[in-house]
Design an enzyme around this catalytic site. Structure first.
Site, PDB file in Angstrom:
ATOM      1  N   ASP A 224       0.775  -1.164  -0.045  1.00 21.65           N
ATOM      2  CA  ASP A 224      -0.011  -0.154   0.002  1.00 21.65           C
ATOM      3  C   ASP A 224       0.786   1.235   0.056  1.00 21.65           C
ATOM      4  O   ASP A 224       1.952   1.344   0.667  1.00 21.65           O
ATOM      5  CB  ASP A 224      -0.704  -0.230   1.212  1.00 21.65           C
ATOM      6  CG  ASP A 224      -1.861   1.215   1.388  1.00 21.65           C
ATOM      7  OD1 ASP A 224      -2.697   1.194   0.618  1.00 21.65           O
ATOM      8  OD2 ASP A 224      -1.458   1.987   2.249  1.00 21.65           O
TER       9      ASP A 224
ATOM     10  N   GLU B 253       1.539  -0.568  -4.862  1.00 24.32           N
ATOM     11  CA  GLU B 253       0.668   0.481  -5.262  1.00 24.32           C
ATOM     12  C   GLU B 253       1.632   1.635  -5.430  1.00 24.32           C
ATOM     13  O   GLU B 253       1.738   2.292  -4.416  1.00 24.32           O
ATOM     14  CB  GLU B 253      -0.440   0.823  -4.286  1.00 24.32           C
ATOM     15  CG  GLU B 253      -1.348   1.737  -4.652  1.00 24.32           C
ATOM     16  CD  GLU B 253      -2.209   2.217  -3.589  1.00 24.32           C
ATOM     17  OE1 GLU B 253      -1.573   2.503  -2.358  1.00 24.32           O
ATOM     18  OE2 GLU B 253      -3.529   2.863  -3.784  1.00 24.32           O
TER      19      GLU B 253
HETATM   20  O1  TEU Z   1      -4.200   4.375  -1.382  1.00 28.34           O
HETATM   21  C1  TEU Z   1      -3.356   5.421  -1.399  1.00 28.34           C
HETATM   22  C2  TEU Z   1      -3.483   6.551  -2.272  1.00 28.34           C
HETATM   23  O2  TEU Z   1      -2.890   7.160  -2.387  1.00 28.34           O
HETATM   24  C3  TEU Z   1      -4.902   6.616  -2.715  1.00 28.34           C
HETATM   25  O3  TEU Z   1      -5.716   6.830  -1.337  1.00 28.34           O
HETATM   26  C4  TEU Z   1      -5.493   7.320  -3.668  1.00 28.34           C
HETATM   27  O4  TEU Z   1      -4.355   8.223  -3.641  1.00 28.34           O
HETATM   28  C5  TEU Z   1      -6.728   8.061  -3.399  1.00 28.34           C
HETATM   29  O5  TEU Z   1      -7.734   7.119  -2.985  1.00 28.34           O
HETATM   30  C6  TEU Z   1      -7.141   8.542  -4.905  1.00 28.34           C
HETATM   31  O6  TEU Z   1      -7.131   9.980  -4.791  1.00 28.34           O
HETATM   32  C7  TEU Z   1      -4.046   3.343  -0.393  1.00 28.34           C
HETATM   33  C8  TEU Z   1      -5.285   2.587  -0.347  1.00 28.34           C
HETATM   34  O7  TEU Z   1      -5.603   1.794  -1.474  1.00 28.34           O
HETATM   35  C9  TEU Z   1      -6.630   3.308   0.050  1.00 28.34           C
HETATM   36  O8  TEU Z   1      -7.780   2.741   0.216  1.00 28.34           O
HETATM   37  C10 TEU Z   1      -6.199   3.854   1.494  1.00 28.34           C
HETATM   38  O9  TEU Z   1      -7.354   4.739   1.864  1.00 28.34           O
HETATM   39  C11 TEU Z   1      -4.708   4.606   1.558  1.00 28.34           C
HETATM   40  O10 TEU Z   1      -3.515   4.024   0.753  1.00 28.34           O
HETATM   41  C12 TEU Z   1      -4.325   4.864   2.904  1.00 28.34           C
HETATM   42  O11 TEU Z   1      -3.889   3.550   3.158  1.00 28.34           O
END
Ligand code: TEU
Length: 535
Positions: free
Chosen positions: A203, A257
């Site tokens: 993540d 990610e």
């Molecule tokens: O997402 C990382 C992240 O940067 C995303 O939140 C993205 O920037 C945003 O949702 C779209 O604009 C990860 C996970 O996939 C997300 O569900 C979490 O909220 C986030 O990290 C924090 O752990």
């Protein structure tokens, strides 16, 4: 071609445990629900399942705020059930990927609770980013960084210190300069790899390291939208994780990610001693347009070729507006992007394009990701009442950003109304309301319809698994009229995607293997795609 390096070509299904299937009738999805539907996933033809976090959590950010990586949240079940699920999936030839969140932990994690009890400057606080504020009485945040969820990225404690959180205040950022943090996460990886888990989804992979000076950045100089993204120190973290993954006889994969627009910096995370693959958000956010998609695919393949890593293709996930809705914007110039802001949406047009996009993504070189519900052609669920919304993005932006609840609504399995078979018939409704229109999108409603999205996915995934030219390997573009993407894989396989407004001719002497829509007089309809045997 397919090798033991499964991450180079697998069809990977994302299960968002809270919304996949509820086994005990409390209205929230759980591992029992998933276990009872592993047969459905095998029948669909997926080769691996990525679980969004299933760990102990207060659910401040839907499980991405983790209290203990070695415990399953009671809402989802127990560690014993998770181990059974891993075994049962392996029995069916399905690999398991778990989601690890390195950038932060929950504010209820033992480390943060210890930090709150400890004085400024203590080792407990050194595991996080605690700083004195600016201003005469330290009343201003240490810098001007903004949280991705809206509002300042700092929260002040009663003792006057501030702590950093790039996301919600309930998600304090870890200090990855601390050897204790590095050692703990490498041990968490071993904990899950030892239990047979085949891969880790990392993540927020590009955000873990920060410049200890925590400077404000001049955005005219520093291009990143978030100043704290992508420092070279991140790579040291993943070299350590790669050493852990490579220490197992069975291949273990690290899947990042990596939200980075710069394809070269993105590809740096995929060097042979770092992550194995990463999600392709450029493709996800690309509008439904032949030239834009062609440029995105070429850029992706070039960047990945530089580091010898397999590419990946993904259309939706638990953070973005479902692509049936994004592609359903008649004005294709806005049909990309990651979250909708109340535009006009033609759901049928979106589903039409999503059928074509499914064949495109499954024919491109590398791994393909399917977010739960993509195979049903689910749109973004609209009109979730404010008091039912769960996403901190919605609440911290006072609804400015509709947030992500719309793509997290519990799946429809059967029946004509809520809970659509998501839960056993009980009085507890699903944790998010399901649209009335979803009856005809349920698994049961599509099961026996040969033209349903579900059966398109099933047929395409079966063909993909059987086609030696698909999965990893080269792609050769064919010259077609503008608006038509066409390419070959191997000696005798071709994919044609017609994004133009007029029917497209197919090459001579081909056998059609599958189409997203019936041909009309031998022509491929607008927003249609086809796989062909060419020799
Ligand atoms: O997402 C990382 C992240 O940067 C995303 O939140 C993205 O920037 C945003 O949702 C779209 O604009 C990860 C996970 O996939 C997300 O569900 C979490 O909220 C986030 O990290 C924090 O752990």
């Amino acid at each position: 071609p397919r090798t033991t390096e499964w991450w180079r070509h697998a069809a990977i299904y994302q299960v968002y445990p809270r919304s996949f299937a509820d086994g005990n009738g409390d209205g929230t999805g759980d591992l029992a629900g998933v276990r009872s539907r592993l047969g459905y996933l095998q029948r669909l033809g997926v080769e691996a399942i990525w679980f969004s976090p299933w760990y102990l959590t207060p659910m401040a950010d839907a499980g991405y705020d983790v209290t203990d990586f070695r415990r399953i949240d009671p809402r989802f079940g127990t560690l014993a059930e998770a181990e059974k699920l891993i075994g049962e999936a392996h029995e069916l030839g399905i690999r398991i990927i778990v989601d690890i969140v390195p950038n932060h932990v929950s504010n209820e994690h033992a480390w943060f609770e210890a930090a709150l009890q400890s004085p400024p400057g203590s080792p407990e606080r050194d595991l996080f980013w605690f700083r004195e504020g600016r201003g005469e009485h330290g009343e201003l945040p240490p810098n001007e960084w903004q949280s991705i969820f809206g509002g300042p990225a700092w929260t002040r404690l009663p003792d006057g210190q501030w702590y950093l959180h790039l996301f919600a205040p309930e998600q304090p950022d870890l200090n990855w300069r601390s050897p204790l943090v590095r050692a703990e996460y490498e041990d968490v990886l071993r904990f899950w790899f030892d239990r047979g888990v085949d891969g880790i989804r990392v993540d927020s992979a590009a955000m873990c390291s920060k410049d200890p000076a925590l400077p404000d950045y001049d955005h005219s100089v520093f291009p990143h939208p978030h100043p704290y993204v992508d420092l070279d120190e991140n790579h040291d973290i993943y070299r350590g994780w790669r050493a852990v993954a490579d220490s197992y006889a069975e291949p273990r994969a690290l899947i990042g990610e990596v939200w980075l627009a710069d394809p070269v910096r993105f590809a740096h995370y995929l060097r042979p001693d770092e992550l194995h693959t990463a999600f392709n958000f450029d493709f996800l956010g690309c509008r439904w347009d032949a030239a834009a998609l062609r440029a995105c695919i070429d850029q992706t393949l070039a960047a990945h070729a530089d580091v010898g890593a397999p590419s990946t293709w993904v259309l939706s996930n638990h953070d973005v507006t479902r692509h049936v809705t994004r592609y359903g914007r008649p004005d294709t110039s806005t049909a990309g992007g990651i979250r909708q802001y109340n535009p006009v949406v033609d759901e049928d047009l979106g589903r039409h394009r999503a059928r074509a996009a499914a064949l495109l993504t499954m024919a491109l070189p590398g791994a393909v990701y399917i977010y739960q519900g993509d195979e049903l052609g689910l749109p973004e669920a609209e009109g979730i009442p404010a008091d039912r919304r769960d996403d901190p993005i919605y609440h911290r932006t006072n609804g400015e950003d509709p947030g992500r609840d719309g793509c997290r609504v519990p799946l429809p399995w059967s029946g004509g109304q809520e809970p659509y078979g998501f839960s056993p018939d009980t009085e507890a409704g699903p944790w998010l309301p399901q649209p009335a229109s979803w009856a005809q999108l349920s698994v049961a409603a599509q099961e026996n319809d040969p033209d349903s999205m579900l059966n398109l996915y099933r047929r395409a995934l079966a063909l993909r698994a059987a086609e030696p030219a698909l999965g990893d390997g080269p792609v050769t573009w064919l010259d077609f009229p503008p608006g038509v993407l066409a390419f070959t894989r191997g000696d005798d396989f071709a994919c044609v995607v017609n994004l133009s407004a007029t029917p497209a001719e197919l090459p001579e002497h081909v056998r059609v293997l599958i189409t997203s829509h019936p041909l009309s007089d031998g022509l491929l309809p607008p927003d249609g795609s086809a796989w062909l045997r060419t020799a």
